[in-house]
Scaffold this motif. Sequence first.
Motif, PDB file in Angstrom:
ATOM      1  N   VAL A  81      42.229  44.061  26.080  1.00  0.00           N
ATOM      2  CA  VAL A  81      42.809  42.815  25.563  1.00  0.00           C
ATOM      3  C   VAL A  81      44.280  42.745  25.962  1.00  0.00           C
ATOM      4  N   TRP A  82      45.022  43.835  25.756  1.00  0.00           N
ATOM      5  CA  TRP A  82      46.437  43.874  26.155  1.00  0.00           C
ATOM      6  C   TRP A  82      46.579  43.683  27.658  1.00  0.00           C
ATOM      7  N   TYR A  83      45.719  44.323  28.427  1.00  0.00           N
ATOM      8  CA  TYR A  83      45.783  44.239  29.880  1.00  0.00           C
ATOM      9  C   TYR A  83      45.627  42.789  30.338  1.00  0.00           C
ATOM     10  N   CYS A  84      44.683  42.062  29.754  1.00  0.00           N
ATOM     11  CA  CYS A  84      44.440  40.672  30.160  1.00  0.00           C
ATOM     12  C   CYS A  84      45.504  39.707  29.643  1.00  0.00           C
ATOM     13  N   ILE A  85      45.962  39.920  28.417  1.00  0.00           N
ATOM     14  CA  ILE A  85      46.887  38.965  27.800  1.00  0.00           C
ATOM     15  C   ILE A  85      48.333  39.192  28.219  1.00  0.00           C
ATOM     16  N   ASP A  86      48.740  40.456  28.349  1.00  0.00           N
ATOM     17  CA  ASP A  86      50.153  40.751  28.574  1.00  0.00           C
ATOM     18  C   ASP A  86      50.450  41.326  29.958  1.00  0.00           C
ATOM     19  N   PHE A  87      49.698  42.324  30.364  1.00  0.00           N
ATOM     20  CA  PHE A  87      50.043  43.060  31.582  1.00  0.00           C
ATOM     21  C   PHE A  87      49.833  42.232  32.852  1.00  0.00           C
ATOM     22  N   ILE A  88      48.666  41.633  33.002  1.00  0.00           N
ATOM     23  CA  ILE A  88      48.374  40.873  34.223  1.00  0.00           C
ATOM     24  C   ILE A  88      49.348  39.710  34.412  1.00  0.00           C
ATOM     25  N   PRO A  89      49.606  38.883  33.382  1.00  0.00           N
ATOM     26  CA  PRO A  89      50.582  37.804  33.589  1.00  0.00           C
ATOM     27  C   PRO A  89      51.985  38.317  33.925  1.00  0.00           C
ATOM     28  N   ALA A  90      52.395  39.413  33.316  1.00  0.00           N
ATOM     29  CA  ALA A  90      53.733  39.948  33.602  1.00  0.00           C
ATOM     30  C   ALA A  90      53.830  40.448  35.037  1.00  0.00           C
TER      31      ALA A  90
ATOM     32  N   ASN B  58      51.904  39.521  37.585  1.00  0.00           N
ATOM     33  CA  ASN B  58      51.722  38.413  38.534  1.00  0.00           C
ATOM     34  C   ASN B  58      52.927  37.480  38.596  1.00  0.00           C
ATOM     35  N   GLU B  59      53.838  37.553  37.643  1.00  0.00           N
ATOM     36  CA  GLU B  59      55.056  36.755  37.695  1.00  0.00           C
ATOM     37  C   GLU B  59      56.163  37.425  38.498  1.00  0.00           C
ATOM     38  N   SER B  60      55.922  38.679  38.912  1.00  0.00           N
ATOM     39  CA  SER B  60      56.949  39.391  39.675  1.00  0.00           C
ATOM     40  C   SER B  60      57.070  38.813  41.081  1.00  0.00           C
ATOM     41  N   ALA B  61      58.213  39.061  41.688  1.00  0.00           N
ATOM     42  CA  ALA B  61      58.477  38.540  43.030  1.00  0.00           C
ATOM     43  C   ALA B  61      57.744  39.330  44.115  1.00  0.00           C
ATOM     44  N   LEU B  62      57.355  40.534  43.819  1.00  0.00           N
ATOM     45  CA  LEU B  62      56.664  41.366  44.798  1.00  0.00           C
ATOM     46  C   LEU B  62      55.187  40.989  44.873  1.00  0.00           C
ATOM     47  N   GLU B  63      54.820  40.417  45.992  1.00  0.00           N
ATOM     48  CA  GLU B  63      53.443  39.962  46.183  1.00  0.00           C
ATOM     49  C   GLU B  63      52.456  41.138  46.201  1.00  0.00           C
ATOM     50  N   GLU B  64      52.919  42.301  46.652  1.00  0.00           N
ATOM     51  CA  GLU B  64      52.039  43.467  46.758  1.00  0.00           C
ATOM     52  C   GLU B  64      51.612  44.003  45.384  1.00  0.00           C
ATOM     53  N   MET B  65      52.360  43.676  44.348  1.00  0.00           N
ATOM     54  CA  MET B  65      52.056  44.186  43.015  1.00  0.00           C
ATOM     55  C   MET B  65      51.145  43.267  42.216  1.00  0.00           C
ATOM     56  N   HIS B  66      50.829  42.108  42.734  1.00  0.00           N
ATOM     57  CA  HIS B  66      49.999  41.169  41.982  1.00  0.00           C
ATOM     58  C   HIS B  66      48.591  41.725  41.792  1.00  0.00           C
ATOM     59  N   VAL B  67      48.011  41.408  40.631  1.00  0.00           N
ATOM     60  CA  VAL B  67      46.694  41.907  40.257  1.00  0.00           C
ATOM     61  C   VAL B  67      45.744  40.723  40.101  1.00  0.00           C
ATOM     62  N   ASP B  68      44.530  40.888  40.619  1.00  0.00           N
ATOM     63  CA  ASP B  68      43.508  39.859  40.452  1.00  0.00           C
ATOM     64  C   ASP B  68      43.026  39.881  39.003  1.00  0.00           C
ATOM     65  N   PRO B  69      43.110  38.774  38.278  1.00  0.00           N
ATOM     66  CA  PRO B  69      42.726  38.764  36.860  1.00  0.00           C
ATOM     67  C   PRO B  69      41.251  39.076  36.620  1.00  0.00           C
ATOM     68  N   ILE B  70      40.407  38.909  37.621  1.00  0.00           N
ATOM     69  CA  ILE B  70      38.976  39.154  37.423  1.00  0.00           C
ATOM     70  C   ILE B  70      38.707  40.603  37.025  1.00  0.00           C
ATOM     71  N   PHE B  71      39.516  41.542  37.523  1.00  0.00           N
ATOM     72  CA  PHE B  71      39.326  42.946  37.157  1.00  0.00           C
ATOM     73  C   PHE B  71      39.578  43.162  35.661  1.00  0.00           C
ATOM     74  N   GLY B  72      40.562  42.489  35.127  1.00  0.00           N
ATOM     75  CA  GLY B  72      40.840  42.581  33.695  1.00  0.00           C
ATOM     76  C   GLY B  72      39.727  41.991  32.855  1.00  0.00           C
ATOM     77  N   TYR B  73      39.183  40.865  33.307  1.00  0.00           N
ATOM     78  CA  TYR B  73      38.110  40.228  32.552  1.00  0.00           C
ATOM     79  C   TYR B  73      36.821  41.039  32.606  1.00  0.00           C
ATOM     80  N   VAL B  74      36.550  41.673  33.744  1.00  0.00           N
ATOM     81  CA  VAL B  74      35.377  42.547  33.835  1.00  0.00           C
ATOM     82  C   VAL B  74      35.557  43.747  32.900  1.00  0.00           C
TER      83      VAL B  74
END
Length: 79
Positions: free
Chosen positions: A13-22, A24-40
């Motif tokens: 729940v924390w991973y999907c609500i807090d971690f992924i949005p934080a 994905n808002e970073s400037a480093l494109e390489e650090m972005h996470v696909d939200p589907i992994f969190g939902y799975v």
Amino acid sequence: ALALSSFNFLYWVWYCIDFIPAINESALEEMHVDPIFGYVGLAIGATIQTGSLMYPSNLVSKIEYGVDNSDNKRAEHNL
């Protein structure tokens, strides 16, 4: 098992609500996470949590169902 499954579910729940949005808002494109992994992970965690909540009551009902009450013997004690 219930505490561990609760921790696992709350982590997802924390991973999907807090971690992924934080992340994905970073400037480093390489650090972005696909939200589907969190939902799975959240779906799997919810399944494990549901199983952990349902298994004890299911086990108790099976044990209770197997009790034979036809023999009504009482233990008598004389002083």
